[in-house]
Design a protein around this motif. Structure first.
Motif, short mmCIF file in Angstrom:
data_model
loop_
_atom_site.label_atom_id
_atom_site.label_comp_id
_atom_site.label_asym_id
_atom_site.label_seq_id
_atom_site.Cartn_x
_atom_site.Cartn_y
_atom_site.Cartn_z
N TRP A 119 0.81 -1.23 0.00
CA TRP A 119 0.00 0.00 0.00
C TRP A 119 0.85 1.28 0.00
CZ3 TRP A 119 1.47 2.79 4.14
CH2 TRP A 119 1.95 2.10 5.27
N GLY A 120 2.17 1.17 0.17
CA GLY A 120 3.00 2.36 0.32
C GLY A 120 3.16 3.22 -0.91
N GLY A 121 2.73 2.72 -2.07
CA GLY A 121 2.84 3.52 -3.29
C GLY A 121 1.67 4.45 -3.51
N GLU A 122 0.79 4.59 -2.51
CA GLU A 122 -0.36 5.48 -2.65
C GLU A 122 0.08 6.94 -2.76
OE1 GLU A 122 -3.51 5.46 -3.05
OE2 GLU A 122 -3.95 3.32 -3.00
N LYS A 123 -0.89 7.79 -3.12
CA LYS A 123 -0.61 9.21 -3.28
C LYS A 123 -0.12 9.83 -1.98
CE LYS A 123 -2.16 9.25 -7.54
NZ LYS A 123 -1.26 9.44 -8.69
N ASN A 124 0.67 10.90 -2.12
CA ASN A 124 1.26 11.53 -0.94
C ASN A 124 0.22 12.05 0.04
OD1 ASN A 124 3.98 11.16 -1.69
ND2 ASN A 124 3.87 12.90 -3.09
#
Length: 299
Positions: A119-124
């Protein structure tokens, strides 16, 4: 239609994208895309007992919702981290200061880093809630508590006349970048880079799980045996992990896959912390991932 003990009833034959024609799904009839109202009419029965519709479910500690995004997981993780920060705040004064870093890793980062490659690639703007909780925990464990408490002990009568009205500077919180750097702790964005790079190295080295390894494609360029061909842009692990790996392999100079895991981890962490400490010593830079300038997150 029925398959074993499971009965699935399509109560709206019109409005679906695809509808089964025959029990064995031998062919499909293309129709209109289903609306939200149509999807609510879809029911599943097991032995004529309707299964309650769920909007989200937990699988191996990661929450998956009906929209196939990570909003629900990030929201619940943020609440869990808030609870962990509260526990840390209540026990830290009874534990020696030299063990505070161990407390952080045990009670906070263990939750934050779990499944982060998924899930860490989600939007900032979505990850920002977790970053705020991480900064709060850092202030609790390593911040200047005496200065914080003393600031609010000051009586209004002792202040000079022109200082009676408190400005925004008075309520400004302690900067956390020096705390992260002094304790050699990575922020949430750099944790994502760290774990993605480590995972992709193990996948390439040991070729397991084979289902993921087969999605990766090595470059055919001379002298670039560890370079990956970047797939089409998407929010998937393969895309971001390939981007990150191609950066990391140059930074820590991975020319083959014979290196030991501990060596890769040590070099990678050292370089990430070095890059994290660059720039303004107090203020965090803007979170970014620029696919044209493959830099590690300087957040």
């Amino acid at each position: 239609f029925r398959l074993g003990l499971v009965s699935v009833n399509f109560l709206c034959p019109e409005g679906w994208l695809l509808t089964p024609n025959g029990v064995r799904f031998s062919s499909w009839e293309v129709m209109k895309r289903p609306t939200e109202e149509d999807s609510l009419k879809f029911t599943v029965k097991i032995q004529d007992i309707a299964v309650k519709r769920a909007t989200e479910t937990k699988f191996l500690g990661v929450i998956i919702d009906e929209n196939l995004n990570w909003n629900a997981h990030i929201t619940k993780l943020s609440k869990k981290l808030s609870c962990s920060a509260g526990i840390i705040n209540s026990i830290k004064d009874n534990i020696p200061a030299e063990l505070h870093k161990d407390i952080y890793y045990t009670l906070f980062e263990s939750h934050l880093a779990y499944g982060i490659t998924v899930w860490g690639g989600e939007k900032n703007y979505k990850i920002d809630a977790l970053f705020k909780m991480q900064k709060k925990c850092m202030r609790i464990l390593f911040g200047d508590k005496e200065a914080y408490v003393d600031k609010f002990k000051t009586c209004a009568r002792t202040r000079e006349f022109d200082q009676q009205e408190l400005s925004a500077e008075f309520y400004k919180r302690e900067h956390t970048k020096p705390l992260f750097n002094s304790k050699s702790i990575m922020n949430v964005r750099n944790l994502y880079v760290y774990h993605c790079a480590n995972d992709i190295f193990k996948i390439l080295k040991f070729r397991t799980p084979i289902s993921i390894f087969e999605l990766l494609k090595f470059s055919q360029r001379a002298g670039k045996s560890t370079l990956l061909v970047t797939p089409a842009p998407s929010n998937e692990f393969i895309y971001y992990a390939s981007l990150i790996w191609n950066v990391v392999r140059d930074i820590i100079k991975v020319h083959d896959l014979n290196s030991k895991e501990l060596s890769i981890k040590s070099k990678l962490k050292e370089q990430i912390l070095k890059i994290q400490s660059e720039g303004d010593p107090l203020e965090w830079g803007k979170m970014f991932w620029n696919s044209l300038d493959y830099g590690i997150y300087k957040v």
